[in-house]
Each structure stands twice: as structure tokens, then as C-alpha cells.
Write an enzyme that holds these catalytic residues in place. Structure first.
Site, PDB file in Angstrom:
ATOM      1  N   ARG A  93       0.816  -1.222   0.000  1.00 50.09           N
ATOM      2  CA  ARG A  93       0.000   0.000   0.000  1.00 50.09           C
ATOM      3  C   ARG A  93       0.845   1.266   0.000  1.00 50.09           C
ATOM      4  NH1 ARG A  93      -4.550  -0.632   4.413  1.00 50.09           N
ATOM      5  NH2 ARG A  93      -2.917  -1.726   5.521  1.00 50.09           N
ATOM      6  N   LYS A 192     -13.355   7.624  -2.028  1.00 45.91           N
ATOM      7  CA  LYS A 192     -12.919   7.722  -0.628  1.00 45.91           C
ATOM      8  C   LYS A 192     -11.954   8.884  -0.445  1.00 45.91           C
ATOM      9  CE  LYS A 192     -10.232   4.432   1.167  1.00 45.91           C
ATOM     10  NZ  LYS A 192     -10.019   3.027   1.591  1.00 45.91           N
ATOM     11  N   ARG A 194      -9.353  10.265   2.252  1.00 40.36           N
ATOM     12  CA  ARG A 194      -8.650   9.857   3.470  1.00 40.36           C
ATOM     13  C   ARG A 194      -7.881  11.048   4.006  1.00 40.36           C
ATOM     14  NH1 ARG A 194      -7.227   5.046   5.775  1.00 40.36           N
ATOM     15  NH2 ARG A 194      -7.800   3.556   4.167  1.00 40.36           N
ATOM     16  N   ASP A 218     -14.302  -5.146  -0.713  1.00 42.26           N
ATOM     17  CA  ASP A 218     -13.015  -4.445  -0.761  1.00 42.26           C
ATOM     18  C   ASP A 218     -11.889  -5.464  -0.637  1.00 42.26           C
ATOM     19  OD1 ASP A 218     -11.330  -2.292  -1.015  1.00 42.26           O
ATOM     20  OD2 ASP A 218     -11.826  -1.367   0.905  1.00 42.26           O
TER      21      ASP A 218
HETATM   22  C1  R5P Z   1      -7.045   0.825   0.433  1.00 40.92           C
HETATM   23  O1  R5P Z   1      -7.514   1.781  -0.087  1.00 40.92           O
HETATM   24  C2  R5P Z   1      -7.735  -0.503   0.526  1.00 40.92           C
HETATM   25  O2  R5P Z   1      -8.356  -0.837  -0.686  1.00 40.92           O
HETATM   26  C3  R5P Z   1      -8.749  -0.565   1.655  1.00 40.92           C
HETATM   27  O3  R5P Z   1      -9.879   0.211   1.323  1.00 40.92           O
HETATM   28  C4  R5P Z   1      -8.138  -0.058   2.914  1.00 40.92           C
HETATM   29  O4  R5P Z   1      -6.923  -0.708   3.124  1.00 40.92           O
HETATM   30  C5  R5P Z   1      -9.050  -0.296   4.089  1.00 40.92           C
HETATM   31  O5  R5P Z   1      -8.416   0.213   5.208  1.00 40.92           O
HETATM   32  P1  R5P Z   1      -9.208   0.505   6.535  1.00 40.92           P
HETATM   33  O6  R5P Z   1      -9.940  -0.757   6.926  1.00 40.92           O
HETATM   34  O7  R5P Z   1      -8.147   0.861   7.524  1.00 40.92           O
HETATM   35  O8  R5P Z   1     -10.130   1.645   6.268  1.00 40.92           O
END
Ligand code: R5P
Length: 288
Positions: A93, A192, A194, A218
Site C-alpha cells: 500500500r 474515498k 482519506r 473491498d
Molecule cells: C485501500 O484503499 C484498501 O483498498 C482498503 O480500502 C483499505 O486498506 C481499508 O483500510 P481501513 O480498513 O483501515 O479503512
């Protein structure tokens, strides 16, 4: 062909071995008092085609280093071919240097695997976002196995009345969109934002979900923040039910909150938790 389980292989290694009809062995992995790793291979690898299963979920650095020294030792001891199965590939990531001096871990993690003596890497739904293909970071043969079909079968088994699939962010199109297409369901990919590693806001057209059975798909549930943010808004919009399905369920935080909002939560057995419901052993074995 033999299979060696690393200390973080979970139950998946043995299941893959059963599917392949080969023997699996546990490596002996301990720590010295100063916390250094001790690893002893579980079987004689000389002249063998060796599959090493080691996850890098939850203890990414420790598990990755164990994998590196295990593979190098298998090569040193005369393994003919080495295939690494890393169900959850950590460090993918961090795929861009946002600020000067930051480490782009995807490349550094791949450097270790490329230089481990292994011939091939097999991994499940790796996080490919700004890096589009595994071959951009891996010089050894790298194979991406996807859990999409297994997830689609699971969603079908829920027997929902008015199912609709939601992907919580742009990159989830490659999972949520594909699951929806396999099942012939309508879907929408949300957006999304962040603001920090734990603060997220998922934007989309929630109002159309009134009376629907919504399945959010996801690749990773890490802190659960993404799923939770979307699910709360989906419930507020009047959905009949909301379900979470993911390939890699780390469930590091927000477990109680997730359980109180979602009608069901499921993940694949790349990581074992109480939400693990989808077995990928057959799919992974099929990639060998
Ligand atoms: C990143 O964008 C991935 O696709 C997931 O959406 C992300 O890793 C989810 O992370 P969390 O559960 O901490 O929101």
C-alpha cells in the site's frame, strides 16, 4: 514437491498441500533471548521443488524477514525450485513517495523477495493501485491470484433479495466491480477521501440504496474505518441490510462497531479471524 509452512502460514498452507496431494512440513521458528530469529527448515529440500507458505499479515516485518531467510536457506541447501506463496502481501500500500525522504515500501519489500533465491511468487489480490502490475516491482515470476470467484460464490450463497454491490473507493473496482459483473448485479464504485491513515470519508449516491441488500466488497479491511464509514451512511439511507466481504480481513480496530452495523462480515482465509468464511486453498492450488 513439498510444502514448508512458515510461522505465519496459518491453516492455509496445510489446506493447499491437501489440495495438491503433497506433504507439508512446519519450519521450526523460535526467538533467541535477544529476539533474533532462529529458523530450521522442516524437511530436507535438496533436489526438491519447494513451496514455502508464509503470510505477511499482522507481523509484516518479522514475517517478511523470516520468509527471506527461509527461502535463501532452501536455495543454499539445494532446492531445485522455490515457489513462495504469500497470501497477504504486506507493504504494497505504500506505493508512492508523497513527501521527500519517504520510503516506498512496495519496492523495498519486493527487493527482498527478488533476492531471496525464490523462482516465483504467488500472492492473492495484492494491493495494486499506483503500481498496476506485480511485474513493476518483482523481477522474479510473480502471479496474482484473485479471490473474485470465491467471493462471488459467497455473496450468492447469502441469498439476498435485492442485492447491490458497492466498492468503497476507486481501486475497489477491480474487486467489487468484477464480483458484481460475475453475478450480474448492479454496482457503484464510491469515492474515498482519506484525511489520515485512520480517518476516511466514503462518498457516493447513498439514497438509491433504500430497501436494498448492500454488499460492500473491498480487498482489505485493516482498521475497518472504510467499511464502517460507508456502512453507517448506507444504513441511514434506509438499506434493508448491509454486508461486508473482503479478501484480506486484518480487523485491527473497530471490531465491535463493525459487528453492530453490519448484518454479516466475511473474509477469505488469507488471514484467520472469527470472520474467516471463504476458503481459497483450491483457487491457490489451481495457480501452481
Ligand atoms: C485501500 O484503499 C484498501 O483498498 C482498503 O480500502 C483499505 O486498506 C481499508 O483500510 P481501513 O480498513 O483501515 O479503512
Amino acid at each position: 514437491m513439498i510444502l514448508l509452512n512458515g510461522s505465519n502460514a496459518g491453516e492455509l498452507g496445510d489446506s493447499i498441500a491437501r489440495k495438491l496431494g503433497i506433504k507439508s512440513f512446519e519450519n521450526e521458528v523460535k526467538h533467541f533471548p535477544d529476539n533474533e530469529l532462529y529458523v530450521k527448515l522442516g524437511a530436507d529440500v535438496s533436489g526438491e521443488e519447494v513451496i514455502i507458505v508464509q503470510n505477511t499479515a499482522l507481523t509484516p516485518s518479522e514475517s517478511l524477514f523470516e520468509l527471506f531467510i527461509t527461502a535463501r536457506t532452501a536455495r543454499e541447501l539445494g532446492a531445485e525450485k522455490i515457489v513462495l506463496i504469500v497470501p497477504y502481501l504486506a507493504y504494497m500500500r505504500q506505493d508512492k513517495r508523497f513527501n521527500e525522504g519517504e520510503v516506498v515500501t512496495a519496492y523495498q519489500m519486493a527487493f527482498l523477495i527478488n533476492n531471496s533465491g525464490a523462482d516465483e511468487l504467488i500472492t492473492i489480490d495484492p494491493h495494486l493501485h499506483r503500481i498496476k502490475e506485480l511485474s513493476e516491482v518483482f523481477s522474479i515470476k510473480s502471479t496474482r491470484v484473485t479471490a473474485i470467484k470465491d467471493i462471488a460464490e459467497y455473496v450468492k450463497s447469502l441469498g439476498l433479495n435485492n442485492p447491490v454491490i458497492i466498492g468503497p473507493d476507486e481501486e475497489s473496482d477491480q474487486w467489487a466491480g468484477e464480483v458484481a459483473k460475475l453475478l450480474g448485479l448492479s454496482f457503484e464504485i464510491y469515492n474515498k477521501i482519506r484525511s489520515s491513515s485512520v480517518n476516511v470519508s466514503v462518498k457516493g449516491s447513498y439514497s438509491v440504496l433504500k430497501g436494498k441488500d448492500v454488499v460492500i466488497v473491498d480487498d482489505i479491511i485493516s482498521t475497518g474505518g472504510t467499511m464502517l464509514n460507508a456502512a453507517i451512511k448506507i444504513k441511514e439511507a434506509g438499506a434493508d441490510s448491509v454486508h461486508a466481504v473482503t479478501t484480506h480481513g486484518l480487523f485491527l480496530r473497530n471490531v465491535e462497531e463493525l459487528e453492530s452495523v453490519f448484518d454479516s462480515i466475511a473474509s477469505c482465509n488469507t488471514v484467520t479471524t472469527k470472520f474467516t468464511k471463504i476458503d481459497l486453498a483450491g483457487t491457490i492450488a489451481g495457480a501452481l
